[in-house]
Design a protein around this motif. Structure first.
Motif, PDB file in Angstrom:
ATOM      1  N   SER A 137       0.853  -1.194   0.000  1.00  0.00           N
ATOM      2  CA  SER A 137       0.000   0.000   0.000  1.00  0.00           C
ATOM      3  C   SER A 137       0.890   1.246   0.000  1.00  0.00           C
ATOM      4  N   SER A 138       1.392   1.599  -1.174  1.00  0.00           N
ATOM      5  CA  SER A 138       2.479   2.571  -1.273  1.00  0.00           C
ATOM      6  C   SER A 138       2.097   3.966  -0.783  1.00  0.00           C
ATOM      7  N   ALA A 139       0.883   4.437  -1.089  1.00  0.00           N
ATOM      8  CA  ALA A 139       0.483   5.774  -0.630  1.00  0.00           C
ATOM      9  C   ALA A 139       0.363   5.807   0.883  1.00  0.00           C
ATOM     10  N   ALA A 140      -0.174   4.740   1.472  1.00  0.00           N
ATOM     11  CA  ALA A 140      -0.284   4.678   2.928  1.00  0.00           C
ATOM     12  C   ALA A 140       1.097   4.621   3.571  1.00  0.00           C
ATOM     13  N   ILE A 141       2.011   3.881   2.963  1.00  0.00           N
ATOM     14  CA  ILE A 141       3.380   3.808   3.477  1.00  0.00           C
ATOM     15  C   ILE A 141       4.037   5.182   3.436  1.00  0.00           C
ATOM     16  N   ALA A 142       3.821   5.910   2.346  1.00  0.00           N
ATOM     17  CA  ALA A 142       4.367   7.268   2.243  1.00  0.00           C
ATOM     18  C   ALA A 142       3.803   8.170   3.329  1.00  0.00           C
ATOM     19  N   ALA A 143       2.509   8.065   3.586  1.00  0.00           N
ATOM     20  CA  ALA A 143       1.881   8.895   4.616  1.00  0.00           C
ATOM     21  C   ALA A 143       2.440   8.580   5.992  1.00  0.00           C
ATOM     22  N   ARG A 144       2.559   7.305   6.299  1.00  0.00           N
ATOM     23  CA  ARG A 144       3.114   6.914   7.597  1.00  0.00           C
ATOM     24  C   ARG A 144       4.570   7.354   7.743  1.00  0.00           C
ATOM     25  N   HIS A 145       5.314   7.315   6.654  1.00  0.00           N
ATOM     26  CA  HIS A 145       6.705   7.753   6.701  1.00  0.00           C
ATOM     27  C   HIS A 145       6.789   9.244   6.998  1.00  0.00           C
ATOM     28  N   ALA A 146       5.895  10.024   6.419  1.00  0.00           N
ATOM     29  CA  ALA A 146       5.895  11.463   6.700  1.00  0.00           C
ATOM     30  C   ALA A 146       5.693  11.724   8.183  1.00  0.00           C
ATOM     31  N   GLN A 147       4.835  10.937   8.801  1.00  0.00           N
ATOM     32  CA  GLN A 147       4.600  11.105  10.227  1.00  0.00           C
ATOM     33  C   GLN A 147       5.795  10.650  11.055  1.00  0.00           C
ATOM     34  N   ALA A 148       6.334   9.473  10.720  1.00  0.00           N
ATOM     35  CA  ALA A 148       7.389   8.884  11.542  1.00  0.00           C
ATOM     36  C   ALA A 148       8.735   9.571  11.372  1.00  0.00           C
ATOM     37  N   ALA A 149       9.072   9.942  10.153  1.00  0.00           N
ATOM     38  CA  ALA A 149      10.402  10.473   9.867  1.00  0.00           C
ATOM     39  C   ALA A 149      10.466  11.993   9.847  1.00  0.00           C
ATOM     40  N   HIS A 150       9.329  12.647   9.619  1.00  0.00           N
ATOM     41  CA  HIS A 150       9.348  14.105   9.459  1.00  0.00           C
ATOM     42  C   HIS A 150       8.419  14.836  10.416  1.00  0.00           C
TER      43      HIS A 150
END
Length: 307
Positions: A137-150
Motif C-alpha cells: 500500500s504505497s500511498a499509505a506507506i508514504a503517509a506513515r513515513h511522513a509522520q514517523a520520519a518528518h
C-alpha cells in the motif's frame, strides 16, 4: 519538481495480456520525455525498508511477499487478478520506496512536489492482503513515513482513481491523524467505498454513477472533497493518481478526459498551498488505455509543475 521511477517497475509482469502491464509505465515515461518536461529532476527510486513497510503491513505479510521470487519466466498467482514474477518483489519495494523518497524530498524542502512513476500500483493492497494488481500500500506507506520520519502530524491521501482505494482505507480507518478522500465509480471493483464508510470521521467516499461526466466529477471535488481536505488541514497531501476514469479506459465507465485530471490536480495544489505549504507527493495508480494514460499522466505532471 522531482520524478522518481525505476527499471524494476517495468520488469514486473502479472501475465501476458494483463491490463496492468509494463507498457503502462513505458507509455507514461515516453510522454514525460517531451520538451515541456525537460526541467523535471529524475531519480531512481530506492527500495523501501522493512521498517517503512511495517508501518502499514505486519511482518508476516512483508515476509510472504518478499519471499515470492519465482524463477525467470514463471509466476505465482496471489488471486485471480494479481500475480508475481521474478522481478515483482523488487518492483513493489521500489514503488513503495519511491513514495518514501518523495516524502523525504518534499518534507525536507528540496522540492515542493514529486511524482512517482511506478508500478505495481498500491491502493488496493490491504495490510494483510494483496489484491487488485497491488502488493504494498504505497500511498499509505508514504503517509506513515511522513509522520514517523518528518513529524508531519496530519496527512491526507486524495484518490481519483476510478476504483475505490480499499487498501488505503483499511490502513487509515481507525487513525484520525490520517485522512482519505476518494471519488470512484460505484458499483465497481472492489465493491467498497460507499458514502457510509467513514472510518472515525477521517474517510470521505464520494461514489460516482457509471457514465458520470466531467461536471459531475468536478462537483464531487468542489462541493465535498476539497472543502473537507481544507478542514482537515493536512501537513502533506499524497495523491493516488489513477487515470482509469478516462472515457477511453476499458475497465470502467466514467467519462473524463485529460482536462479533468489537470483541473483536479490544480485544485489539489491550491488547497495544498493553504494547508501544507504546497507540499504534494503524487503516486501513479491505475489507467489501462495506453493513449489515455500517457496523455492524462502528462496533464497531471504538467499541472504539478506549474502549481
Amino acid at each position: 519538481m522531482l520524478l522518481l521511477t525505476h527499471p524494476a517497475c517495468v520488469r514486473h509482469e502479472i501475465a501476458p495480456g494483463h491490463p496492468e502491464c509494463p507498457d503502462r509505465l513505458r507509455a507514461v515515461m515516453q510522454a514525460l520525455e517531451a520538451q515541456q518536461f525537460s526541467t523535471l529532476i529524475r531519480a531512481e527510486a530506492p527500495e523501501a525498508t522493512r521498517e517503512q513497510l511495517e508501518r502499514v503491513h505486519p511482518a508476516f505479510y512483508v515476509d510472504r511477499i518478499l519471499s515470492i521470487r519465482p524463477p525467470e519466466g514463471d509466476s505465482v498467482a496471489l488471486d485471480a487478478d494479481t500475480a508475481m514474477n521474478a522481478h515483482s518483489a523488487e518492483a513493489a519495494l521500489r514503488a513503495a520506496g519511491a513514495g518514501v523518497a518523495a516524502v523525504d524530498a518534499v518534507c525536507g524542502g528540496e522540492y515542493p512536489r514529486a511524482f512517482c512513476a511506478v508500478r505495481p500500483p498500491g491502493h488496493h493492497a490491504e495490510p494483510t492482503q494483496a489484491m487488485g494488481f497491488c502488493l504494498f500500500s504505497s500511498a499509505a506507506i508514504a503517509a506513515r513515513h511522513a509522520q514517523a520520519a518528518h513529524g508531519v502530524e496530519r496527512v491526507a491521501v486524495l484518490d481519483f482513481d476510478v476504483h475505490h482505494g480499499n487498501g488505503t482505507q483499511a490502513a487509515f480507518e481507525r487513525d484520525p491523524t490520517l485522512f482519505l478522500a476518494s471519488s470512484h465509480q460505484m458499483p465497481l471493483y472492489p465493491g467498497t467505498g460507499a458514502a457510509s464508510e467513514t472510518g472515525v470521521g477521517n474517510i470521505l467516499n464520494v461514489p460516482l454513477r457509471p457514465y458520470a461526466d466531467g461536471p459531475a466529477f468536478r462537483r464531487a471535488w468542489e462541493a465535498e472533497i476539497l472543502p473537507a481536505v481544507e478542514r482537515f488541514a493536512p501537513g502533506l497531501i499524497v495523491i493516488s493518481a489513477g487515470f482509469d476514469a478516462h472515457r477511453r479506459d476499458p475497465l470502467a465507465q466514467i467519462n473524463l478526459d485529460e482536462a479533468e485530471f489537470a483541473w483536479v490536480t490544480e485544485a489539489i495544489c491550491d488547497v495544498a498551498r493553504r494547508t501544507s505549504g504546497g507540499r504534494v507527493v503524487s503516486m501513479l495508480e491505475g489507467g489501462y488505455d495506453l493513449t489515455a494514460l500517457a496523455r492524462s499522466a502528462a496533464a497531471h505532471v504538467r499541472a504539478l509543475m506549474q502549481a
